[in-house]
Design a protein around this motif. Structure first.
Motif, mmCIF file in Angstrom:
data_model
loop_
_atom_site.group_PDB
_atom_site.id
_atom_site.type_symbol
_atom_site.label_atom_id
_atom_site.label_comp_id
_atom_site.label_asym_id
_atom_site.label_seq_id
_atom_site.Cartn_x
_atom_site.Cartn_y
_atom_site.Cartn_z
ATOM 1 N N UNK A 64 0.840 -1.132 0.045
ATOM 2 C CA UNK A 64 -0.022 0.033 -0.073
ATOM 3 C C UNK A 64 0.913 1.095 0.131
ATOM 4 N N UNK A 65 1.829 1.435 -0.885
ATOM 5 C CA UNK A 65 2.695 2.420 -1.009
ATOM 6 C C UNK A 65 2.235 3.794 -1.936
ATOM 7 N N UNK A 66 1.086 3.026 -2.729
ATOM 8 C CA UNK A 66 0.616 3.937 -3.597
ATOM 9 C C UNK A 66 -0.798 4.379 -3.350
ATOM 10 N N UNK A 67 -0.999 5.742 -3.366
ATOM 11 C CA UNK A 67 -2.379 6.280 -3.251
ATOM 12 C C UNK A 67 -2.779 7.167 -4.462
ATOM 13 N N UNK A 111 -7.897 10.647 -0.168
ATOM 14 C CA UNK A 111 -6.964 10.010 -0.832
ATOM 15 C C UNK A 111 -7.425 8.536 -0.649
ATOM 16 N N UNK A 112 -6.979 7.628 -1.881
ATOM 17 C CA UNK A 112 -7.375 6.313 -1.710
ATOM 18 C C UNK A 112 -6.436 5.219 -1.989
ATOM 19 N N UNK A 113 -6.688 4.097 -1.139
ATOM 20 C CA UNK A 113 -5.601 2.944 -1.305
ATOM 21 C C UNK A 113 -6.461 1.572 -1.352
ATOM 22 N N UNK A 114 -5.730 0.967 -1.751
ATOM 23 C CA UNK A 114 -6.379 -0.497 -2.003
ATOM 24 C C UNK A 114 -5.315 -1.730 -1.389
ATOM 25 N N UNK A 172 -11.067 -6.692 -3.029
ATOM 26 C CA UNK A 172 -10.379 -5.616 -3.162
ATOM 27 C C UNK A 172 -10.952 -4.599 -1.984
ATOM 28 N N UNK A 173 -10.051 -4.475 -0.963
ATOM 29 C CA UNK A 173 -10.601 -3.369 0.286
ATOM 30 C C UNK A 173 -10.061 -2.192 -0.099
ATOM 31 N N UNK A 174 -10.988 -1.404 -0.253
ATOM 32 C CA UNK A 174 -10.696 0.170 -0.629
ATOM 33 C C UNK A 174 -10.824 1.076 0.661
ATOM 34 N N UNK A 175 -9.684 1.850 0.793
ATOM 35 C CA UNK A 175 -9.917 2.818 1.941
ATOM 36 C C UNK A 175 -9.848 4.351 1.682
ATOM 37 N N UNK A 176 -10.726 4.955 1.720
ATOM 38 C CA UNK A 176 -10.633 6.328 1.462
ATOM 39 C C UNK A 176 -10.436 7.170 2.822
#
Ligand code: SF4
Ligand code: SF4
Length: 109
Positions: free
Chosen positions: A59-62, A75-78, A85-89
């Motif tokens: 999860x280094x890329x957002x 921002x959003x990570x996955x 796929x678990x998305x976190x905003x």
């Protein structure tokens, strides 16, 4: 929207001949610098498909979201799992919300 890579988290996909983000990017925009940390060649060429966001195992890329979608600074990570796929905003205040997309939905099962 733009992509941001956190060099303090990126491990360069050590041991792999090609980094996961390099391999997955349809625009060939991700690459590893001499220090092995990932970077993006040209933000303006990125069409924010989020493939690299999902593919990065640490999860280094957002994905930075524009104010038209979320508040400034969001921002959003996955996190990619075999079945979902678990998305976190995150919003600008640091509040976070998760939403899950089941893999079987993506496959049309
Ligand atoms: S996939 Fe993630 S850990 Fe691997 S090189 Fe890209 S940003 Fe770094
Ligand atoms: S969001 Fe898509 S086009 Fe942009 S750098 Fe990541 S994989 Fe490449």
């Amino acid at each position: 929207m733009s992509i941001s890579i956190d060099e303090t988290i990126c491990n360069g996909c050590k041991g792999l001949p090609e980094a996961r983000c390099e391999r997955i990017c349809p625009g060939d925009l991700c690459y590893r610098k001499e220090n092995t940390k990932a970077a993006i060649r040209d933000q303006s060429a990125c069409w924010t498909c989020a493939c690299c966001v999902k593919e990065c195992p640490v999860q280094a890329i957002e994905l930075r979201l524009p104010f038209q979608i979320c508040s400034n600074g969001s921002s959003l990570k996955a996190r990619l799992k075999p079945d979902k796929t678990i998305w976190t905003v995150w919003d600008a205040e640091g509040h976070q919300e998760e939403f899950i997309i089941q893999a079987k939905w993506l496959k049309g099962d």
